[in-house]
Enzyme design. Structure first.
Site, short mmCIF file in Angstrom:
data_model
loop_
_atom_site.label_atom_id
_atom_site.label_comp_id
_atom_site.label_asym_id
_atom_site.label_seq_id
_atom_site.Cartn_x
_atom_site.Cartn_y
_atom_site.Cartn_z
N HIS A 142 0.86 -1.18 0.00
CA HIS A 142 0.00 0.00 0.00
C HIS A 142 0.90 1.24 0.00
O HIS A 142 2.02 1.21 0.49
CB HIS A 142 -0.87 -0.04 1.26
CG HIS A 142 -1.94 1.00 1.33
ND1 HIS A 142 -1.69 2.32 1.68
CD2 HIS A 142 -3.29 0.92 1.16
CE1 HIS A 142 -2.83 2.99 1.69
NE2 HIS A 142 -3.80 2.18 1.38
N ASP A 219 2.90 -4.34 8.04
CA ASP A 219 1.63 -3.64 7.90
C ASP A 219 0.52 -4.68 8.10
O ASP A 219 0.29 -5.52 7.24
CB ASP A 219 1.56 -3.01 6.51
CG ASP A 219 0.19 -2.39 6.20
OD1 ASP A 219 -0.73 -2.52 7.01
OD2 ASP A 219 0.07 -1.79 5.11
N GLN A 222 -4.76 -5.28 6.90
CA GLN A 222 -5.71 -6.22 6.31
C GLN A 222 -5.69 -7.58 6.99
O GLN A 222 -6.50 -8.45 6.67
CB GLN A 222 -5.40 -6.39 4.82
CG GLN A 222 -5.52 -5.13 4.00
CD GLN A 222 -6.94 -4.58 3.93
OE1 GLN A 222 -7.91 -5.30 4.12
NE2 GLN A 222 -7.07 -3.29 3.65
N LYS A 245 -10.88 -0.83 10.08
CA LYS A 245 -11.05 -2.01 9.23
C LYS A 245 -11.48 -3.23 10.05
O LYS A 245 -11.87 -4.25 9.48
CB LYS A 245 -9.75 -2.31 8.47
CG LYS A 245 -9.34 -1.20 7.50
CD LYS A 245 -8.09 -1.56 6.75
CE LYS A 245 -7.55 -0.38 5.95
NZ LYS A 245 -8.45 0.06 4.87
N CYS A 383 -4.73 2.48 -3.74
CA CYS A 383 -3.49 2.98 -3.10
C CYS A 383 -2.35 1.99 -3.32
O CYS A 383 -1.56 1.72 -2.41
CB CYS A 383 -3.71 3.23 -1.61
SG CYS A 383 -4.89 4.54 -1.26
#
Length: 425
Positions: A142, A219, A222, A245, A383
């Site tokens: 991202h 990261d 997700q 999220k 993104c």
């Protein structure tokens, strides 16, 4: 391997509990008020949870209750409301620590993954990197895990190196490990791709980096909504996630870091609450994590995120993962039967995300026409410009599923896509 990948078309489970314990998924879905609304006169089919997750009533009510009954600033008042607000805020930190299996004093509460990565970029990397040093990223990142490192590299003289993907959308581990040469000081990579759904083998990647003395940042935006996480066991140095999220409010997130990093890193922002003592001659900073939490935080947001963690925990992350895998398998098999559909990313281990295009149609046109059918999907570059360039397309559509979706909604989505395809033909 998913059922779709093996060539076996799955059938929807006959009960809501199938494959995922004794969970009443119909009752769970009823907890989400927004899912009952209509769009353009048709029942909403929300397939954009990778963008932001919907909020259960328990989260909405927790935020409402805070403002109605407990609203005050944190750590600054001895009156009852101040104490209640502080306890609620720090209680959310403790809940998040249990959710991630880490210590609460290792968690910096912040606005989200973007802030968390920038904090590491400016407080950890900027003082340490020098000309000739390198940062390794992957092609599926991202922008939030690309741009901060570009800015740091420009200011330090460091360089970026990028690991490739294979034809399925899996990370090319052989290529990645070949990039981990002595000049590499940081490896920053995603746990789960927001475009491809690829689930990376974080523990093994971090093990390889650690053998070479390379610091790692993951990261987890997700991953946190979909997978049971044991951050302490992953072996990374930094782990970032975003609250909105994972059924929480917007403007919330977490940076986990090893204590030795938090102790050594200078503050990123200056202001109230990140200090012990201030004079015009100098400032004594607070201990971590508070020295990174300047100013009034999003107190109500973190109260809501604490409620979201409670909610997800009550369902069980393993149950959520199984439910979403079943939805993914069903949707993948159904989409593969639609003529002209191209699916991007068929990784061996994949989260409930399908990026796709229909031959001859632009992603934005597809998404606009699907919206008229009540189906909400994301269109654009997500993104992830470098990943779009890798596939040679300007944009894709992305259908992303959550545990509150249904197999019937997937049927509506696929039927709507067929209708749109005929319109555009």
């Amino acid at each position: 391997m998913t059922a779709a990948a093996s060539g076996t078309a799955p059938q929807p489970p006959t009960t809501h509990a199938a494959g995922s314990g004794a969970v009443d998924w119909a009752r769970i879905r009823a907890d989400f008020p927004l899912l009952t609304r209509q769009v353009h006169g048709k029942p909403l089919v929300y397939l954009d949870s990778a963008n932001t997750g919907q909020k259960p009533a328990a989260v909405i009510e927790a935020v409402d209750d805070f403002y109605r009954q407990h609203n005050a600033n944190v750590s600054r008042a001895v009156h009852a409301l101040g104490s209640e607000a502080t306890e609620a805020y720090e209680g959310a930190r403790r809940k998040l620590a249990r959710f991630l299996n880490v210590r609460s004093d290792e968690l910096v509460l912040c606005s989200g993954t973007t802030f968390a990565i920038n904090l590491v970029a400016y407080s950890w990397a900027l003082p340490r990197l020098q000309p000739g040093d390198a940062i390794v990223l992957t092609r599926m990142e991202h922008h939030a895990n690309i741009v901060p490192w570009q800015l740091v590299a420009e200011r330090t003289g460091a360089v970026l190196k990028v690991a490739n993907l294979d034809e399925r959308g899996d990370l090319d581990l052989e290529h990645l490990y070949s990039l981990l040469t002595p000049e590499v000081k940081l490896l920053a990579f995603t746990h789960v791709s927001n475009v491809l759904g690829t689930v990376n083998p974080v523990r093994e990647i971090c093990r390889q980096a650690r053998k070479r003395g390379i610091t790692t940042l993951v990261d987890g935006s997700q991953a946190a909504p979909h997978l049971a996480l044991d951050v302490a066991a992953l072996g990374c140095d930094f782990y970032a996630l975003t609250g909105h999220k994972m059924a929480g409010p917007t403007g919330t997130g977490v940076l986990w870091a090893r204590p030795e990093h938090l102790k050594a890193m200078p503050p990123f922002l200056g202001g109230g609450e990140m200090i012990r003592e201030v004079s015009f001659e100098g400032t004594v900073f607070n201990d971590a994590p508070h020295k990174f939490e300047a100013g009034t935080p999003n107190i109500a947001g973190f109260v809501g995120l604490g409620a979201a963690v409670d909610y997800l925990g009550a369902i069980g992350m393993d149950n959520i993962a199984a439910r979403e895998q079943a939805l993914l398998d069903y949707a993948t098999a159904a989409l593969e039967k639609v003529p002209g559909v191209r699916i991007f990313g068929k990784a061996r281990e994949k989260a409930a995300v399908i990026s796709f295009l229909v031959e001859g149609a632009h992603a934005h046109d597809l998404a606009t026409l699907l919206d008229l059918e009540g189906v909400a999907v994301r269109s654009g570059h997500h993104c992830a410009h470098p990943l779009m360039h890798h596939f040679g397309v300007p944009a894709t559509c992305r259908a992303s599923f959550a545990f509150y979706n249904t197999f019937e909604e997937i049927d509506v989505f696929v039927a709507a896509l067929g209708k749109v395809r005929n319109l555009l033909a």
